[in-house]
Design a protein around this motif. Structure first.
Motif, PDB file in Angstrom:
ATOM      1  N   PRO A 127       0.798  -1.232   0.000  1.00 26.85           N
ATOM      2  CA  PRO A 127       0.000   0.000   0.000  1.00 26.85           C
ATOM      3  C   PRO A 127       0.835   1.289   0.000  1.00 26.85           C
ATOM      4  N   PHE A 128       0.427   2.202  -0.866  1.00 28.38           N
ATOM      5  CA  PHE A 128       0.966   3.552  -0.951  1.00 28.38           C
ATOM      6  C   PHE A 128      -0.205   4.482  -1.185  1.00 28.38           C
ATOM      7  N   PHE A 129      -0.084   5.728  -0.753  1.00 30.98           N
ATOM      8  CA  PHE A 129      -1.022   6.735  -1.223  1.00 30.98           C
ATOM      9  C   PHE A 129      -0.779   6.861  -2.719  1.00 30.98           C
ATOM     10  N   THR A 130      -1.833   7.033  -3.474  1.00 30.39           N
ATOM     11  CA  THR A 130      -1.703   7.153  -4.919  1.00 30.39           C
ATOM     12  C   THR A 130      -2.684   8.194  -5.415  1.00 30.39           C
ATOM     13  N   LEU A 131      -2.197   9.073  -6.276  1.00 31.38           N
ATOM     14  CA  LEU A 131      -3.134   9.937  -6.988  1.00 31.38           C
ATOM     15  C   LEU A 131      -3.895   9.000  -7.904  1.00 31.38           C
ATOM     16  N   HIS A 132      -5.186   8.938  -7.725  1.00 28.81           N
ATOM     17  CA  HIS A 132      -5.969   7.920  -8.431  1.00 28.81           C
ATOM     18  C   HIS A 132      -5.719   7.996  -9.938  1.00 28.81           C
ATOM     19  N   PRO A 133      -5.342   6.879 -10.567  1.00 31.55           N
ATOM     20  CA  PRO A 133      -4.950   6.893 -11.980  1.00 31.55           C
ATOM     21  C   PRO A 133      -6.089   6.953 -12.991  1.00 31.55           C
ATOM     22  N   CYS A 134      -7.342   6.936 -12.543  1.00 36.16           N
ATOM     23  CA  CYS A 134      -8.449   6.839 -13.500  1.00 36.16           C
ATOM     24  C   CYS A 134      -8.530   8.033 -14.454  1.00 36.16           C
ATOM     25  N   ARG A 135      -8.046   9.208 -14.055  1.00 33.70           N
ATOM     26  CA  ARG A 135      -8.132  10.384 -14.932  1.00 33.70           C
ATOM     27  C   ARG A 135      -6.778  10.791 -15.500  1.00 33.70           C
ATOM     28  N   THR A 136      -5.753   9.996 -15.238  1.00 33.29           N
ATOM     29  CA  THR A 136      -4.409  10.341 -15.696  1.00 33.29           C
ATOM     30  C   THR A 136      -4.342  10.431 -17.216  1.00 33.29           C
ATOM     31  N   HIS A 137      -4.954   9.493 -17.906  1.00 33.81           N
ATOM     32  CA  HIS A 137      -4.906   9.532 -19.376  1.00 33.81           C
ATOM     33  C   HIS A 137      -5.503  10.837 -19.891  1.00 33.81           C
ATOM     34  N   GLU A 138      -6.605  11.232 -19.294  1.00 32.65           N
ATOM     35  CA  GLU A 138      -7.266  12.485 -19.686  1.00 32.65           C
ATOM     36  C   GLU A 138      -6.335  13.696 -19.472  1.00 32.65           C
ATOM     37  N   ILE A 139      -5.621  13.695 -18.367  1.00 33.30           N
ATOM     38  CA  ILE A 139      -4.681  14.789 -18.086  1.00 33.30           C
ATOM     39  C   ILE A 139      -3.504  14.742 -19.057  1.00 33.30           C
ATOM     40  N   MET A 140      -3.024  13.557 -19.364  1.00 30.55           N
ATOM     41  CA  MET A 140      -1.832  13.402 -20.208  1.00 30.55           C
ATOM     42  C   MET A 140      -2.084  13.600 -21.698  1.00 30.55           C
ATOM     43  N   GLU A 141      -3.277  13.322 -22.156  1.00 32.47           N
ATOM     44  CA  GLU A 141      -3.551  13.314 -23.594  1.00 32.47           C
ATOM     45  C   GLU A 141      -3.047  14.553 -24.338  1.00 32.47           C
ATOM     46  N   PRO A 142      -3.263  15.760 -23.826  1.00 31.14           N
ATOM     47  CA  PRO A 142      -2.761  16.927 -24.565  1.00 31.14           C
ATOM     48  C   PRO A 142      -1.232  16.961 -24.690  1.00 31.14           C
ATOM     49  N   PHE A 143      -0.545  16.309 -23.749  1.00 31.29           N
ATOM     50  CA  PHE A 143       0.917  16.335 -23.757  1.00 31.29           C
ATOM     51  C   PHE A 143       1.525  15.282 -24.670  1.00 31.29           C
TER      52      PHE A 143
END
Length: 175
Positions: A127-143
Motif C-alpha cells: 500500500p501507498f497513497f496514490t493519486l488515483h490513476p483513473c483520470r491520468t490519461h485524460e490529463i496526459m492526452e494533450p501532452f
C-alpha cells in the motif's frame, strides 16, 4: 520521440521518460533515483525522498516536518504512469490519508477518496497513497503529441497536489 498508439504512453516511452528525469536529476543533484524489479514488465520506477515543512492551515502556527517518498511507476491496468507516495511524521509514524488531507489545502473542494486513494504500488505491491490513476490519461492526452517528456508534463500538473515541485530544468525537457 514518443510513439503514439491510440494516444497512450507505452511502457518503453515511460521508461525513456523516467531515464531522462533521473539523468536531469543527477545533473541537478535533485535526488531522483532508479529502482527496478526485472521480473515485472512494468518493473522500472523512480524514487525521490525529501523533507517538507507544512502547516495545517493559515491560522495554524504549528509546522509539521514531514518526510515524503515519491514513486513514479507505470500502472499496466490503466496504461498510465502513477504517482505513489508515503508521508512520515518526525516520530516515524506514517500519516493517514485523512491526516494528509487536513495538511493539504489544495483538496478542500474535492472528494478526498476520488483524488487520493491507498492502492498497492504497481511494482512493490504494497500500500501507498496514490493519486488515483483513473483520470491520468485524460490529463496526459494533450501532452502526448506536444511534449518530448509527457511524464514530466503530467507531473507539473499533478505534483503540486502532493507537494512535489519540479525544478525548471525538468520542464525544459518537454519542449
Amino acid at each position: 520521440m514518443i510513439t503514439l498508439d491510440d494516444m497512450s504512453l507505452s511502457i518503453e516511452d515511460f521508461n525513456r521518460c523516467i531515464e531522462d528525469i533521473v539523468n536531469t536529476s543527477d545533473n541537478l543533484i535533485d535526488g531522483w533515483r532508479f529502482e527496478q524489479n526485472e521480473e515485472l514488465e512494468n518493473g522500472k520506477y523512480i524514487i525521490k525522498k525529501e523533507q517538507k515543512v507544512l502547516s495545517q492551515d493559515q491560522e495554524d502556527d504549528i509546522n509539521h516536518v514531514l518526510t515524503f517518498e515519491y514513486h513514479i511507476a507505470f500502472n499496466i491496468s490503466y496504461g498510465v504512469p502513477v504517482l505513489c507516495f508515503n508521508v512520515w511524521k518526525q516520530d516515524g509514524t506514517m500519516l493517514t490519508v485523512e491526516e494528509f488531507w487536513k495538511l493539504n489545502e489544495r483538496f478542500k473542494e474535492s472528494n478526498m477518496y476520488d483524488t487520493i486513494t491507498q492502492m498497492d504500488h504497481p511494482v512493490l505491491r504494497r500500500p501507498f497513497f496514490t493519486l488515483h490513476p483513473c483520470r491520468t490519461h485524460e490529463i496526459m492526452e494533450p501532452f502526448l503529441e506536444e511534449s518530448k517528456n509527457p511524464v514530466v508534463s503530467w507531473l507539473t500538473v499533478v505534483g503540486p497536489f502532493v507537494h512535489l515541485d519540479l525544478n525548471e530544468e525538468y520542464v525544459k525537457m518537454c519542449s
